[in-house]
Design a protein around this motif. Sequence first.
Motif, PDB file in Angstrom:
ATOM      1  N   UNK A   1     -44.672 -48.198 -18.243  1.00  0.00           N
ATOM      2  CA  UNK A   1     -44.235 -47.817 -19.576  1.00  0.00           C
ATOM      3  C   UNK A   1     -43.269 -46.640 -19.469  1.00  0.00           C
ATOM      4  N   UNK A   2     -42.109 -46.786 -20.097  1.00  0.00           N
ATOM      5  CA  UNK A   2     -41.148 -45.689 -20.200  1.00  0.00           C
ATOM      6  C   UNK A   2     -40.935 -45.418 -21.687  1.00  0.00           C
ATOM      7  N   UNK A   3     -40.216 -44.360 -21.998  1.00  0.00           N
ATOM      8  CA  UNK A   3     -39.944 -44.018 -23.391  1.00  0.00           C
ATOM      9  C   UNK A   3     -38.440 -43.850 -23.570  1.00  0.00           C
ATOM     10  N   UNK A   4     -37.867 -44.665 -24.462  1.00  0.00           N
ATOM     11  CA  UNK A   4     -36.434 -44.652 -24.725  1.00  0.00           C
ATOM     12  C   UNK A   4     -36.139 -44.223 -26.150  1.00  0.00           C
ATOM     13  N   UNK A   5     -34.859 -44.000 -26.415  1.00  0.00           N
ATOM     14  CA  UNK A   5     -34.387 -43.653 -27.753  1.00  0.00           C
ATOM     15  C   UNK A   5     -33.521 -44.792 -28.275  1.00  0.00           C
ATOM     16  N   UNK A   6     -33.719 -45.150 -29.526  1.00  0.00           N
ATOM     17  CA  UNK A   6     -32.881 -46.132 -30.204  1.00  0.00           C
ATOM     18  C   UNK A   6     -32.307 -45.473 -31.445  1.00  0.00           C
ATOM     19  N   UNK A   7     -31.097 -45.867 -31.828  1.00  0.00           N
ATOM     20  CA  UNK A   7     -30.430 -45.291 -32.995  1.00  0.00           C
ATOM     21  C   UNK A   7     -30.205 -46.376 -34.049  1.00  0.00           C
ATOM     22  N   UNK A   8     -30.412 -46.002 -35.295  1.00  0.00           N
ATOM     23  CA  UNK A   8     -30.282 -46.924 -36.419  1.00  0.00           C
ATOM     24  C   UNK A   8     -29.292 -46.336 -37.424  1.00  0.00           C
TER      25      UNK A   8
ATOM     26  N   UNK B   1     -27.280 -41.595 -39.260  1.00  0.00           N
ATOM     27  CA  UNK B   1     -27.858 -42.242 -38.085  1.00  0.00           C
ATOM     28  C   UNK B   1     -29.233 -41.633 -37.850  1.00  0.00           C
ATOM     29  N   UNK B   2     -30.234 -42.501 -37.795  1.00  0.00           N
ATOM     30  CA  UNK B   2     -31.593 -42.048 -37.505  1.00  0.00           C
ATOM     31  C   UNK B   2     -31.900 -42.419 -36.052  1.00  0.00           C
ATOM     32  N   UNK B   3     -32.142 -41.401 -35.236  1.00  0.00           N
ATOM     33  CA  UNK B   3     -32.481 -41.600 -33.829  1.00  0.00           C
ATOM     34  C   UNK B   3     -34.004 -41.541 -33.704  1.00  0.00           C
ATOM     35  N   UNK B   4     -34.576 -42.578 -33.131  1.00  0.00           N
ATOM     36  CA  UNK B   4     -36.021 -42.589 -32.892  1.00  0.00           C
ATOM     37  C   UNK B   4     -36.230 -42.423 -31.392  1.00  0.00           C
ATOM     38  N   UNK B   5     -36.909 -41.335 -31.027  1.00  0.00           N
ATOM     39  CA  UNK B   5     -37.126 -41.022 -29.615  1.00  0.00           C
ATOM     40  C   UNK B   5     -38.524 -41.466 -29.168  1.00  0.00           C
ATOM     41  N   UNK B   6     -38.686 -41.563 -27.886  1.00  0.00           N
ATOM     42  CA  UNK B   6     -39.988 -41.842 -27.260  1.00  0.00           C
ATOM     43  C   UNK B   6     -40.578 -43.206 -27.625  1.00  0.00           C
ATOM     44  N   UNK B   7     -39.717 -44.205 -27.834  1.00  0.00           N
ATOM     45  CA  UNK B   7     -40.213 -45.557 -28.116  1.00  0.00           C
ATOM     46  C   UNK B   7     -40.690 -46.163 -26.796  1.00  0.00           C
ATOM     47  N   UNK B   8     -41.958 -46.625 -26.736  1.00  0.00           N
ATOM     48  CA  UNK B   8     -42.449 -47.195 -25.480  1.00  0.00           C
ATOM     49  C   UNK B   8     -41.794 -48.551 -25.174  1.00  0.00           C
ATOM     50  N   UNK B   9     -41.370 -48.700 -23.932  1.00  0.00           N
ATOM     51  CA  UNK B   9     -40.785 -49.948 -23.437  1.00  0.00           C
ATOM     52  C   UNK B   9     -41.300 -50.175 -22.028  1.00  0.00           C
ATOM     53  N   UNK B  10     -41.090 -51.385 -21.524  1.00  0.00           N
ATOM     54  CA  UNK B  10     -41.541 -51.730 -20.175  1.00  0.00           C
ATOM     55  C   UNK B  10     -40.364 -51.690 -19.211  1.00  0.00           C
ATOM     56  N   UNK B  11     -40.578 -51.096 -18.018  1.00  0.00           N
ATOM     57  CA  UNK B  11     -39.537 -51.064 -16.983  1.00  0.00           C
ATOM     58  C   UNK B  11     -40.137 -51.554 -15.671  1.00  0.00           C
ATOM     59  N   UNK B  12     -39.432 -52.486 -15.037  1.00  0.00           N
ATOM     60  CA  UNK B  12     -39.886 -53.021 -13.754  1.00  0.00           C
ATOM     61  C   UNK B  12     -39.764 -51.942 -12.691  1.00  0.00           C
ATOM     62  N   UNK B  13     -40.835 -51.756 -11.916  1.00  0.00           N
ATOM     63  CA  UNK B  13     -40.847 -50.735 -10.874  1.00  0.00           C
ATOM     64  C   UNK B  13     -39.949 -51.112  -9.699  1.00  0.00           C
ATOM     65  N   UNK B  14     -39.639 -52.425  -9.555  1.00  0.00           N
ATOM     66  CA  UNK B  14     -38.814 -52.838  -8.416  1.00  0.00           C
ATOM     67  C   UNK B  14     -37.341 -53.007  -8.794  1.00  0.00           C
ATOM     68  N   UNK B  15     -37.041 -53.818  -9.810  1.00  0.00           N
ATOM     69  CA  UNK B  15     -35.637 -54.115 -10.105  1.00  0.00           C
ATOM     70  C   UNK B  15     -35.046 -53.245 -11.209  1.00  0.00           C
ATOM     71  N   UNK B  16     -35.886 -52.494 -11.946  1.00  0.00           N
ATOM     72  CA  UNK B  16     -35.383 -51.583 -12.968  1.00  0.00           C
ATOM     73  C   UNK B  16     -35.118 -52.220 -14.323  1.00  0.00           C
ATOM     74  N   UNK B  17     -35.378 -53.520 -14.455  1.00  0.00           N
ATOM     75  CA  UNK B  17     -35.148 -54.195 -15.738  1.00  0.00           C
ATOM     76  C   UNK B  17     -36.041 -53.580 -16.818  1.00  0.00           C
ATOM     77  N   UNK B  18     -35.460 -53.337 -18.013  1.00  0.00           N
ATOM     78  CA  UNK B  18     -36.203 -52.766 -19.133  1.00  0.00           C
ATOM     79  C   UNK B  18     -36.386 -53.849 -20.192  1.00  0.00           C
ATOM     80  N   UNK B  19     -37.610 -54.005 -20.646  1.00  0.00           N
ATOM     81  CA  UNK B  19     -37.925 -54.962 -21.700  1.00  0.00           C
ATOM     82  C   UNK B  19     -38.505 -54.210 -22.889  1.00  0.00           C
TER      83      UNK B  19
END
Length: 126
Positions: free
Chosen positions: A40-47, A57-75
């Motif tokens: 689990x990582x935490x990203x920011x998205x802007x609306x 623009x409303x920036x929402x910080x610390x949104x939990x997302x999934x990141x692969x430990x090997x290839x770095x892909x974020x879902x």
Amino acid sequence: MFDLKAGFLGGSTAVLIRKAVEAYQPTLQKNVCCGEEMTVIHNTESFPYIYGNQECIIHVTDIPMWKCQQCGEVEEDVTLMAAVEESTDQVFESLLNSGDKIPEEMHLSFDEMLEKREPEQQVVNG
């Protein structure tokens, strides 16, 4: 069964749901692409919101997302992101309805959004 458990908590389904959410612990999932565990990582998205000829623009910080430990892909979870967007819509709507000056930018944390609670129901026996 849900009603029985809610009844045990004074008849409030809101209290039961809140307690279940607070107790929930996510488990690591596997990446679809390579099968490795994700973290689990935490990203920011802007609306962005346009009103008249201005933008907020409303920036929402610390949104939990999934990141692969090997290839770095974020879902990101589509359902979660839809709920975050709905919450920012409500914040913007409140700004419009308040009559106050609307800022060009504002920042909200995901955790702050979670803390906004509905008042608990009062159960009256008798």
